[in-house]
Design a protein around this motif. Structure first.
Motif, PDB file in Angstrom:
ATOM      1  N   ILE A  90       0.828  -1.204   0.000  1.00 33.28           N
ATOM      2  CA  ILE A  90       0.000   0.000   0.000  1.00 33.28           C
ATOM      3  C   ILE A  90       0.866   1.259   0.000  1.00 33.28           C
ATOM      4  CG2 ILE A  90      -1.413   1.351   1.629  1.00 33.28           C
ATOM      5  CD1 ILE A  90      -3.159  -0.331   0.002  1.00 33.28           C
ATOM      6  N   GLN A  91       1.978   1.198   0.770  1.00 31.96           N
ATOM      7  CA  GLN A  91       2.872   2.354   0.833  1.00 31.96           C
ATOM      8  C   GLN A  91       3.504   2.628  -0.531  1.00 31.96           C
ATOM      9  OE1 GLN A  91       2.795  -0.177   2.863  1.00 31.96           O
ATOM     10  NE2 GLN A  91       2.836   0.495   5.014  1.00 31.96           N
ATOM     11  N   ALA A  92       3.934   1.530  -1.191  1.00 33.20           N
ATOM     12  CA  ALA A  92       4.546   1.700  -2.508  1.00 33.20           C
ATOM     13  C   ALA A  92       3.517   2.243  -3.493  1.00 33.20           C
ATOM     14  CB  ALA A  92       5.101   0.364  -3.005  1.00 33.20           C
ATOM     15  N   LEU A  93       2.302   1.736  -3.359  1.00 29.19           N
ATOM     16  CA  LEU A  93       1.223   2.139  -4.256  1.00 29.19           C
ATOM     17  C   LEU A  93       0.890   3.627  -4.103  1.00 29.19           C
ATOM     18  CD1 LEU A  93      -0.388   0.471  -6.287  1.00 29.19           C
ATOM     19  CD2 LEU A  93      -2.152   0.174  -4.555  1.00 29.19           C
ATOM     20  N   ARG A  98      -1.490   9.211  -9.138  1.00 25.16           N
ATOM     21  CA  ARG A  98      -2.921   8.985  -8.931  1.00 25.16           C
ATOM     22  C   ARG A  98      -3.671   8.467 -10.168  1.00 25.16           C
ATOM     23  NH1 ARG A  98      -5.938  10.089  -4.662  1.00 25.16           N
ATOM     24  NH2 ARG A  98      -4.714  11.169  -3.112  1.00 25.16           N
ATOM     25  N   SER A  99      -3.259   8.995 -11.305  1.00 28.20           N
ATOM     26  CA  SER A  99      -3.962   8.605 -12.531  1.00 28.20           C
ATOM     27  C   SER A  99      -3.626   7.166 -12.913  1.00 28.20           C
ATOM     28  CB  SER A  99      -3.581   9.548 -13.666  1.00 28.20           C
ATOM     29  OG  SER A  99      -2.196   9.437 -13.909  1.00 28.20           O
ATOM     30  N   PRO A 103      -8.857   2.248  -6.960  1.00 32.03           N
ATOM     31  CA  PRO A 103      -9.201   1.605  -5.690  1.00 32.03           C
ATOM     32  C   PRO A 103      -9.044   0.078  -5.777  1.00 32.03           C
ATOM     33  CG  PRO A 103     -10.853   3.233  -6.253  1.00 32.03           C
ATOM     34  CD  PRO A 103      -9.920   3.141  -7.425  1.00 32.03           C
ATOM     35  N   PHE A 104      -9.242  -0.458  -6.987  1.00 27.56           N
ATOM     36  CA  PHE A 104      -9.093  -1.908  -7.143  1.00 27.56           C
ATOM     37  C   PHE A 104      -7.637  -2.331  -6.925  1.00 27.56           C
ATOM     38  CE2 PHE A 104      -9.123  -5.920  -9.721  1.00 27.56           C
ATOM     39  CZ  PHE A 104     -10.016  -6.602  -8.908  1.00 27.56           C
ATOM     40  N   ASP A 105      -6.678  -1.486  -7.376  1.00 27.04           N
ATOM     41  CA  ASP A 105      -5.256  -1.775  -7.123  1.00 27.04           C
ATOM     42  C   ASP A 105      -4.998  -1.846  -5.621  1.00 27.04           C
ATOM     43  OD1 ASP A 105      -4.405  -1.836  -9.802  1.00 27.04           O
ATOM     44  OD2 ASP A 105      -4.254   0.345  -9.865  1.00 27.04           O
ATOM     45  N   GLU A 106      -5.573  -0.884  -4.899  1.00 21.28           N
ATOM     46  CA  GLU A 106      -5.364  -0.856  -3.449  1.00 21.28           C
ATOM     47  C   GLU A 106      -5.964  -2.100  -2.797  1.00 21.28           C
ATOM     48  OE1 GLU A 106      -6.912   2.922  -2.161  1.00 21.28           O
ATOM     49  OE2 GLU A 106      -5.560   3.950  -3.551  1.00 21.28           O
TER      50      GLU A 106
END
Ligand SMILES: Nc1ncnc2c1ncn2[C@@H]1O[C@H](COP(=O)(O)OP(=O)(O)O)[C@@H](O)[C@H]1O
Ligand SMILES: [Mg+2]
Length: 372
Positions: A90-93, A98-99, A103-106
């Motif tokens: 999550i931190q790397a993400l 942003r573009s 939310p699905f990636d998270e």
């Protein structure tokens, strides 16, 4: 923001927005009113309102708790999501632009972390595979306690035909364990391939292809809302060409409207046809009008230059014949001729000669019709 796609913009948001589907909708309304939610399996062809209906049902059933107690997962998205991407923390993400993240990636990054942790607890190292990640995603949602204990959660597995046999077995166990707290809605085209242990736990809700009259009604509503003029013949063409698939019907309208603000029958054919369907329609029309040589030349080009297979061409001719307003006797006679040609081609006879003969028959039989 409103979607530029009309099929999303005009997605049913309440039961009254639906056309067709009376049986399915009456059943779902009754469940929602009585606050009952069994495990369900929604079956039916694409574009018939399954995904739209499940959300309306869950909103009514869950009321104010919808946001906290509803989870919709597309199994196909989940299965095709690369594990290498899910591995990002999550931190790397958060550092990714942003573009370039959704939310699905998270969500997938959390699922990955949990699945890895679950493996570790079982004494296994290494990366979870997709099946383990899916299992974890389902478990994560099903096992967290609901705030209000008497209310169950609703989990939708859309495009659930992407679950393989192992995943179905895992799902069955999860359904058993969390049955009190979480109800599953599986959305899938058919019942084929489903293990009996899952089917026996679910109520089947059937969605039907949308009848032509309903497609026409809905399409003309959308057209007038968008200020598009549409001819009656074009409405009929959409209803026929979409084969009961409302998504396809709306897409055809939008594509045709992008080209001209007055939509005619030809505009619909332009956007709905494949090149093969289009050429076959032209060559059948030529045959009907007695331009036999031109018609046969087009046929030769399809087979010799564009390399379509004779059986593909024959199938398109059959579809085309079915769509034309012939009287029953003519249509039956033509279909019989097509069956004969099909047989001869299977026997390995010269396809070009027999398809050519078919064009001659089309001219023959339909000119008999018009002179009768
Ligand atoms: N029964 C229906 N009544 C009105 N619109 C529909 C209906 N079914 C589908 N649609 C239209 O088609 C789109 C796709 O529907 P969807 O619920 O995603 O179909 P499915 O999940 O069965 O493939 C919707 O957004 C809506 O615009
Ligand atoms: Mg769907």
């Amino acid at each position: 923001m409103e979607s530029p796609l009309w099929c999303i913009k005009y997605r049913p948001r309440k039961w009254e927005d639906f056309v067709g589907q009376d049986d399915a909708i009456n059943e779902l309304r009754r469940f929602a009113e009585t606050k009952t939610c069994p495990h369900m399996i929604f079956i039916g062809p694409p574009g018939t309102g399954k995904t739209a209906a499940v959300e309306i049902f869950a909103r009514e059933f869950l009321g104010d708790d919808f946001d906290a107690n509803y989870l919709w997962l597309n199994v196909r998205d989940l299965r095709t999501y690369p594990v290498s991407k899910a591995k990002r923390s999550i931190q790397a993400l958060a550092k990714v632009d942003r573009s370039k993240r959704t939310p699905f990636d998270e969500y997938m990054s959390i699922v990955y972390k949990d699945a890895k942790e679950a493996l570790r607890r079982r004494g296994k190292s290494g990366d979870p595979n997709r099946s383990e990640m899916l299992h974890q995603a389902i478990k994560m949602f099903a096992s967290t306690l609901t705030v209000i204990t008497e209310l169950v959660k609703v989990m939708v597995l859309d495009e659930a035909d992407a679950l393989d046999n192992n995943m179905q077995q895992a799902l069955r166990r999860t359904m058993e364990i969390y049955s009190d707290a979480c109800r599953f809605v599986l959305v899938t085209p058919t019942l084929a391939g489903w293990i009996p242990a899952i089917l026996s736990r679910c109520i089947v809700v059937r969605f039907q292809p949308i009848p032509e009259a309903d497609v026409k009604r809905r399409i003309s509503e959308i057209a007038s809302a968008e200020g598009v003029e549409i001819e009656e013949a074009a409405l009929t063409a959409i209803a026929r060409e979409c084969n009961g698939d409302m998504r396809r019907a709306i897409n055809m309208l939008q594509m045709a409207a992008a080209k001209s603000e007055h939509v005619s029958e030809d505009d619909i054919y332009d956007v709905s046809e494949t090149p093969l369907t289009k050429t076959v329609r032209e060559l059948v029309t030529l045959a009907i009008n007695g331009s036999f040589v031109k018609s046969r030349d087009k046929m030769r080009k399809l087979l010799a230059i564009e390399q379509y297979s004779p059986s593909e061409v024959l199938r398109e001719i059959q579809h085309d014949i079915l769509r034309r307003p012939f009287d029953d006797a003519t249509r039956i006679a033509l279909l019989e001729r097509i069956a004969v040609v099909d047989n001869r081609m299977r026997e390995g006879k010269n396809a070009f000669i027999h398809l050519g003969a078919l064009l001659a028959s089309i001219w023959h039989m339909t000119s008999a019709e018009s002179s009768a």
